[in-house]
Scaffold this motif. Sequence first.
Motif, PDB file in Angstrom:
ATOM      1  N   GLN A 157       0.822  -1.206   0.000  1.00 50.25           N
ATOM      2  CA  GLN A 157       0.000   0.000   0.000  1.00 50.25           C
ATOM      3  C   GLN A 157       0.856   1.256   0.000  1.00 50.25           C
ATOM      4  OE1 GLN A 157      -2.624  -0.603   3.413  1.00 50.25           O
ATOM      5  NE2 GLN A 157      -4.248  -1.307   2.053  1.00 50.25           N
ATOM      6  N   MET A 158       1.995   1.219   0.683  1.00 54.05           N
ATOM      7  CA  MET A 158       2.889   2.378   0.692  1.00 54.05           C
ATOM      8  C   MET A 158       3.413   2.671  -0.708  1.00 54.05           C
ATOM      9  SD  MET A 158       6.107   3.137   3.226  1.00 54.05           S
ATOM     10  CE  MET A 158       6.893   1.568   2.851  1.00 54.05           C
ATOM     11  N   LEU A 159       3.799   1.620  -1.449  1.00 50.19           N
ATOM     12  CA  LEU A 159       4.288   1.818  -2.808  1.00 50.19           C
ATOM     13  C   LEU A 159       3.175   2.290  -3.738  1.00 50.19           C
ATOM     14  CD1 LEU A 159       6.677  -1.251  -3.197  1.00 50.19           C
ATOM     15  CD2 LEU A 159       7.327   1.151  -3.067  1.00 50.19           C
ATOM     16  N   MET A 160       1.976   1.745  -3.567  1.00 46.03           N
ATOM     17  CA  MET A 160       0.859   2.191  -4.402  1.00 46.03           C
ATOM     18  C   MET A 160       0.538   3.665  -4.144  1.00 46.03           C
ATOM     19  SD  MET A 160      -0.197  -0.269  -6.408  1.00 46.03           S
ATOM     20  CE  MET A 160      -1.931  -0.163  -6.822  1.00 46.03           C
ATOM     21  N   ALA A 161       0.652   4.097  -2.883  1.00 45.85           N
ATOM     22  CA  ALA A 161       0.417   5.505  -2.563  1.00 45.85           C
ATOM     23  C   ALA A 161       1.459   6.400  -3.225  1.00 45.85           C
ATOM     24  CB  ALA A 161       0.435   5.700  -1.055  1.00 45.85           C
ATOM     25  N   LEU A 162       2.714   5.979  -3.228  1.00 43.61           N
ATOM     26  CA  LEU A 162       3.765   6.772  -3.863  1.00 43.61           C
ATOM     27  C   LEU A 162       3.617   6.778  -5.377  1.00 43.61           C
ATOM     28  CD1 LEU A 162       6.772   5.719  -1.616  1.00 43.61           C
ATOM     29  CD2 LEU A 162       5.643   7.945  -1.671  1.00 43.61           C
ATOM     30  N   LEU A 163       3.124   5.683  -5.942  1.00 43.07           N
ATOM     31  CA  LEU A 163       2.832   5.674  -7.377  1.00 43.07           C
ATOM     32  C   LEU A 163       1.733   6.683  -7.707  1.00 43.07           C
ATOM     33  CD1 LEU A 163       2.915   1.863  -8.221  1.00 43.07           C
ATOM     34  CD2 LEU A 163       4.477   3.608  -9.090  1.00 43.07           C
ATOM     35  N   TRP A 164       0.715   6.752  -6.852  1.00 45.51           N
ATOM     36  CA  TRP A 164      -0.347   7.739  -7.053  1.00 45.51           C
ATOM     37  C   TRP A 164       0.226   9.151  -7.015  1.00 45.51           C
ATOM     38  CZ3 TRP A 164      -5.474   6.933  -8.206  1.00 45.51           C
ATOM     39  CH2 TRP A 164      -6.313   8.055  -8.138  1.00 45.51           C
ATOM     40  N   GLN A 165       1.141   9.393  -6.091  1.00 45.85           N
ATOM     41  CA  GLN A 165       1.784  10.702  -6.003  1.00 45.85           C
ATOM     42  C   GLN A 165       2.523  11.043  -7.287  1.00 45.85           C
ATOM     43  OE1 GLN A 165       4.874  10.965  -3.032  1.00 45.85           O
ATOM     44  NE2 GLN A 165       4.756  13.186  -2.931  1.00 45.85           N
TER      45      GLN A 165
ATOM     46  N   PRO B 110      15.163   0.265  -1.566  1.00 46.38           N
ATOM     47  CA  PRO B 110      15.237  -1.058  -2.211  1.00 46.38           C
ATOM     48  C   PRO B 110      13.881  -1.608  -2.624  1.00 46.38           C
ATOM     49  CG  PRO B 110      15.714  -1.219   0.145  1.00 46.38           C
ATOM     50  CD  PRO B 110      15.696   0.239  -0.194  1.00 46.38           C
ATOM     51  N   LEU B 111      12.829  -1.316  -1.854  1.00 50.20           N
ATOM     52  CA  LEU B 111      11.489  -1.773  -2.232  1.00 50.20           C
ATOM     53  C   LEU B 111      11.057  -1.124  -3.547  1.00 50.20           C
ATOM     54  CD1 LEU B 111       9.566  -1.688   1.182  1.00 50.20           C
ATOM     55  CD2 LEU B 111      10.612  -3.659   0.054  1.00 50.20           C
ATOM     56  N   ALA B 112      11.326   0.173  -3.679  1.00 46.94           N
ATOM     57  CA  ALA B 112      10.927   0.883  -4.898  1.00 46.94           C
ATOM     58  C   ALA B 112      11.691   0.362  -6.109  1.00 46.94           C
ATOM     59  CB  ALA B 112      11.163   2.385  -4.722  1.00 46.94           C
TER      60      ALA B 112
END
Length: 368
Positions: free
Chosen positions: A65-73, A123-125
């Motif tokens: 969810q954190m990565l999806m939120a940053l993608l939205w940004q 690293p996750l990104a």
Amino acid sequence: MRGRIRKQEPMFVALNVDSLVESRLAMDHPLRRIRLFARGVLASLDTEFEKFYSHTGRPSVPPEQMLMALLWQALFSIRSERMLEDVIRYDLRCRWFIGLPLDQDAWNHSTFSKAREAFLLQPLAYLFFERHVAFMRAENLVSSDHLSVDGTLMSAWASHKSLVKKDDLDDDGNPPPRPPGGRNAWVDFKGEKRSNATHVSATDPDSKLASKGGEAKLSFELNVLAENRNNLAVDFTVCPPTGTSEREEAATLVAVQAMQGHTPKTVGADRKYAEGDKLVEQFYKADIEPHFSVRDDRPNALARLFHDTTGYSISQRCRMRIEEIFAYAKTIGGLAKLKVRGLSGVFGVASIVLAAYNLRRHASLQPG
């Protein structure tokens, strides 16, 4: 008949985010495909994500969810993580994209900065970016034969006022105390020569003074390797800019592709990459044709040997399309003026922005 405002709300409402958004979002809306592709990539990374977290302690914000939120940004040009917190809280489409239910409040904006400071987000990104490229390669959307490379400068989150002389640093590398007047105190540096050899930024020591024809600013350099068929970013690096960094990073990017078994036949680039002939020789020894343009005042440049080949003019046309990636990254993704400091933080932001660019291209290439 005039409608009346209903002043008493119902006690129970059986609704969720999916029912509110799915029924109203157009079936051919690209967000549907972007969300589908992103979730597929995240599902394949479940095992890798487990390695980054302890099996004890308090539960974290789910990394998916954190990565999806940053993608939205990155997709919607949200300027800051404080604004992103408000968007997650009030925008139903954003909640639907992330997978956040209505009864769960948005996370505090510090969630992202703490993950970045713990060297978890970067690293996750990059794992997400790398796996998505592998998915597109499996769909035959990524070409391994013909590539283009280029670099651009990103303005660091530091000003000229933060520059201090290296001789004034203490034994631990810390700058001297700030002058009186607060964090934006007056600093008179007019007439003083400043260079990377003599000065360093106290705000962001990883950034370097650099320019491309204009005023020198504290910057980082983004180098992107793109494939020519669909103009997708296949790899990238972030580094402090130097006079030779673009050529050095290009050699690294192509070498990584070769190590992964994707040795290209041609690599197109602009005239900066033909300087010194070293990179031309290196590519030629690796059986790669360097399709580099050359300055008019260098008639004996080695890169001119490849100007009469069949694919040179095609490579030169295709390599200009890499500017579309930079335009998206800097204008839509916000990399023109960085909001994070440090090489690691900039690398994480660049991973998200380039992943968002690839997802948009992926959605347009697979419209079904």
